[in-house]
Design a protein around this motif. Sequence first.
Motif, mmCIF file in Angstrom:
data_model
loop_
_atom_site.group_PDB
_atom_site.id
_atom_site.type_symbol
_atom_site.label_atom_id
_atom_site.label_comp_id
_atom_site.label_asym_id
_atom_site.label_seq_id
_atom_site.Cartn_x
_atom_site.Cartn_y
_atom_site.Cartn_z
ATOM 1 N N ASP A 47 2.660 11.223 0.056
ATOM 2 C CA ASP A 47 3.654 9.173 0.659
ATOM 3 C C ASP A 47 5.048 9.065 0.668
ATOM 4 N N LYS A 48 4.916 9.188 1.633
ATOM 5 C CA LYS A 48 6.711 9.971 2.424
ATOM 6 C C LYS A 48 7.246 8.020 2.396
ATOM 7 N N SER A 49 6.464 6.815 2.323
ATOM 8 C CA SER A 49 7.191 5.349 2.993
ATOM 9 C C SER A 49 7.407 5.546 1.181
ATOM 10 N N ASN A 50 7.625 6.052 0.616
ATOM 11 C CA ASN A 50 7.570 5.984 -1.170
ATOM 12 C C ASN A 50 8.230 6.765 -1.596
ATOM 13 N N LEU A 51 9.456 6.705 -1.754
ATOM 14 C CA LEU A 51 9.911 7.995 -1.933
ATOM 15 C C LEU A 51 10.669 7.970 -3.833
ATOM 16 N N THR A 52 10.465 6.778 -3.953
ATOM 17 C CA THR A 52 11.141 6.909 -5.564
ATOM 18 C C THR A 52 9.886 6.696 -6.377
ATOM 19 N N GLU A 53 8.810 8.282 -5.897
ATOM 20 C CA GLU A 53 8.440 8.695 -7.418
ATOM 21 C C GLU A 53 9.072 10.128 -7.175
ATOM 22 N N PHE A 54 9.915 10.443 -6.604
ATOM 23 C CA PHE A 54 11.141 11.934 -6.320
ATOM 24 C C PHE A 54 11.671 11.525 -7.481
ATOM 25 N N PHE A 55 12.011 10.568 -7.776
ATOM 26 C CA PHE A 55 13.233 10.560 -8.745
ATOM 27 C C PHE A 55 12.027 10.932 -10.613
ATOM 28 N N SER A 56 11.307 11.000 -10.650
ATOM 29 C CA SER A 56 10.509 10.992 -12.277
ATOM 30 C C SER A 56 9.386 11.875 -11.482
ATOM 31 N N ASN A 57 9.302 12.663 -10.967
ATOM 32 C CA ASN A 57 7.992 13.553 -10.153
ATOM 33 C C ASN A 57 8.573 15.109 -10.812
ATOM 34 N N LYS A 58 7.577 15.871 -11.801
ATOM 35 C CA LYS A 58 8.331 16.633 -12.203
ATOM 36 C C LYS A 58 7.658 18.132 -11.366
ATOM 37 N N SER A 59 6.246 17.685 -10.763
ATOM 38 C CA SER A 59 6.248 18.753 -9.437
ATOM 39 C C SER A 59 6.844 19.182 -8.615
ATOM 40 N N ILE A 60 7.921 18.696 -7.536
ATOM 41 C CA ILE A 60 8.697 18.578 -6.851
ATOM 42 C C ILE A 60 9.810 19.511 -8.093
ATOM 43 N N GLU A 61 9.943 21.146 -6.754
ATOM 44 C CA GLU A 61 10.627 21.760 -6.946
ATOM 45 C C GLU A 61 12.281 21.520 -6.556
ATOM 46 N N TRP A 62 13.219 21.126 -6.910
ATOM 47 C CA TRP A 62 14.556 20.743 -6.763
ATOM 48 C C TRP A 62 14.999 22.128 -6.819
ATOM 49 N N LYS A 63 16.226 21.898 -5.975
ATOM 50 C CA LYS A 63 17.206 23.116 -5.501
ATOM 51 C C LYS A 63 18.973 23.091 -6.321
ATOM 52 N N THR A 64 19.518 22.983 -7.178
ATOM 53 C CA THR A 64 20.528 22.413 -7.239
ATOM 54 C C THR A 64 21.902 23.241 -6.251
ATOM 55 N N VAL A 65 22.602 22.061 -6.124
ATOM 56 C CA VAL A 65 23.826 23.002 -5.484
ATOM 57 C C VAL A 65 25.731 22.157 -6.359
ATOM 58 N N PHE A 66 26.297 23.326 -6.453
ATOM 59 C CA PHE A 66 27.485 23.196 -7.073
ATOM 60 C C PHE A 66 27.794 23.283 -5.733
ATOM 61 N N LYS A 67 28.207 22.786 -5.669
ATOM 62 C CA LYS A 67 29.755 22.037 -4.326
ATOM 63 C C LYS A 67 29.120 20.929 -3.214
ATOM 64 N N ASN A 68 30.077 19.892 -3.024
ATOM 65 C CA ASN A 68 29.339 18.655 -1.940
ATOM 66 C C ASN A 68 29.063 19.260 -0.296
ATOM 67 N N SER A 69 28.993 20.411 -0.257
ATOM 68 C CA SER A 69 28.615 20.998 1.239
ATOM 69 C C SER A 69 27.120 21.283 1.040
ATOM 70 N N LEU A 70 26.478 21.504 2.013
ATOM 71 C CA LEU A 70 25.303 22.077 2.024
ATOM 72 C C LEU A 70 24.506 22.677 4.047
ATOM 73 N N SER A 71 24.407 24.243 3.764
ATOM 74 C CA SER A 71 23.323 24.014 4.855
ATOM 75 C C SER A 71 22.794 24.895 4.899
ATOM 76 N N LEU A 72 21.390 24.010 5.733
ATOM 77 C CA LEU A 72 19.625 24.719 5.805
ATOM 78 C C LEU A 72 19.064 25.396 6.968
ATOM 79 N N GLY A 73 20.496 25.162 8.159
ATOM 80 C CA GLY A 73 20.136 25.944 9.934
ATOM 81 C C GLY A 73 18.848 25.046 9.563
ATOM 82 N N PHE A 74 18.029 25.079 10.662
ATOM 83 C CA PHE A 74 17.390 24.414 11.661
ATOM 84 C C PHE A 74 16.147 24.299 10.662
#
Length: 663
Positions: A47-74
């Motif tokens: 369900d990509k149309s309702n991303l509000t679950e992202f705020f509370s979904n514990k199963s999603i693996e989040w990666k923390t960035v310790f700066k305001n820049s991010l580069s992930l390539g293609f």
Amino acid sequence: MWSYFFCFATALLFLSCGRPEIQKYISNDSISPDHLDYTILNSNISDKSNLTEFFSNKSIEWKTVFKNSLSLGFQSSPVVVKLTTTNTTKSDILVLDLGNPLLDSVKIYEDGKPLPIKIGGDFLPHSEWELFSKSIAFELDWKIGETKTLLIETKTSSNISYLIRFYSKESFYLKENIENTILGFFYGTIFIMVLYNLFVFFILREVAYITYCLSIFFNLCLQMYLNGILNQLITLENPEIHNRIGSIIVVCSALSGWTFAQQTLNLKKFNPFANIFLRAVKIIAFFYIIVPYSYLPLGTAVRIGNLIAQVFVSTVFIVALLNYSSGNKQARLFLFGWSTLLFGILLYTLMLNGFLPVNLVTIYSNQIGSTLEAAILSLALANRINELREEKAKAQNEAVLTLEEKVRERTKNLDESLNLIKKDLSVAKKIQKTLFSEIKTADVRINFHSHYNSMSEVGGDFYDLTQVKHDYYRIFVADATGHGIQAALITMAIKAEYESLKVIYDHPDDLIFHMNQIFINKYSNVQTIFTCAVCDIDLKNKRLLFASAGHPDQIQQRVDEIKTLPRTGKIIGLLDHAPYRLVEHFIEEGDRFFLFTDGIFEQFNPEKELFGENRLYDILKENAKQPLSIAMTNVLKELDLFTRGNSNQDDITFIGCEIQNLN
């Protein structure tokens, strides 16, 4: 010269745009995210149309960035960035700047709201963007001191990278103005170098300057594309063109850069294998633009373009390094120029990945490296031209040692050939003179006078005066196309055929008709064409019979009245069975008839003014009471005066006939 100019101007620019008080104001009136996480969506999240679950979904693996820049390539899957920030500025309206102009689709969600609060990306026409900016940015209502958590979902066919920061509107546009000023300097410098080297090309006519101009021009276009200026100012209403044109610019830059490297490093001489290799990759890159590019998915096309860019940078650097190590001095500046470009790209990449601080130098290290590279390559090109001049001078000095002897030998051969040609032309001139007949008649009823002058040794005019019967005379004038030997050979053919016909046919129109048929059937393979006129004077019946094949109007003069004898058919050799009319006039004592070729009036003076037929008519009228020979001599004198002694611009044939007595 360019390097000194660039360094001096860069220092002034950074001192003016990077003043501490301006940077301090922008820094105090902008904020970075307090906390930044990201995740890459996968197939398990349906369900990509309702991303509000992202705020509370514990199963999603989040990666923390310790700066305001991010580069992930293609990334083929969407990327979601979660950030938390407190508004510590003095404005309740913030501008979220993602620092990337090439994100295809961007959706921003706020905690507790199921639908996106902002939608953007470069798949939308730039005129529909929320803010007039280079990179993708959004205006958000945000109370002072309020803390918010946002989700940013992005999809793009390019590299996914962010340089996220919040600004007040005033500080955002101040930052934009400073950046535009700096970019304008870089772009202006490169554009001036394009014009300068283009100007040098028109002076020296060295092809290497053209390929250099193309190389730095496409590099300029590429920088404008990567910085978002191209979309902001040129492709703003055409997102499809904008998203595809980047790869085309990359490939064009690579093609011109490879060609410039081949010419500047003189690979054909110093490294034939590298020259063949670069030619092969150029063909492959060109094929990518011409054939499959229009049919490839956008993501595939962008990745191939990126691959070509990497191959271009690496191959040119390696080829320059190999040539320098093998003793090619020209490769030194070339290698140094590419090193500045690669160093600038390296600084920019390290900044995006958080290894270097964000400042004016790192932000614009790519532009600085490109401009330095263009300046250094300009010096390399100038050095290459100097080397070519030295090689040319050396070759000339070596050639001078044997040149005089070769010139003397060649001159001797030419003199011998010229003398032989002169002898041949002299014989040809004598032979051609025998073609022209002079009537020496004791007939007191008629008087003839003729003049002939060829433009060169031999000419293309021919005339014949024949007494067909006791009281019947025939005048024939012909003008073959062209001049010189070719035309003279045609006159010999005309002479041969006319001699066999001139006493057979009673009327001029019949004579010309059969002449035309002979040349159509016999000489068509050599495309022989000519004009002619036949004038018969019948003293017994007091008649003039006249026919003409494309020849200029001839003249009948009675006292001071001029009448023309017009052409009565087409040029001989053009049309099979062409018809010819017969013109018949009665003659009186004192009548004069003048037959000539167009060389008598188609002569020009130094002011390019034409002598013309009217001037010929006027002179004949003025000399109507003079003897025939004197009248004709005066015409030729006036022609010589008019052309100021240069009347040999065409073959001249001039024949006069006067009826003296008809009893």
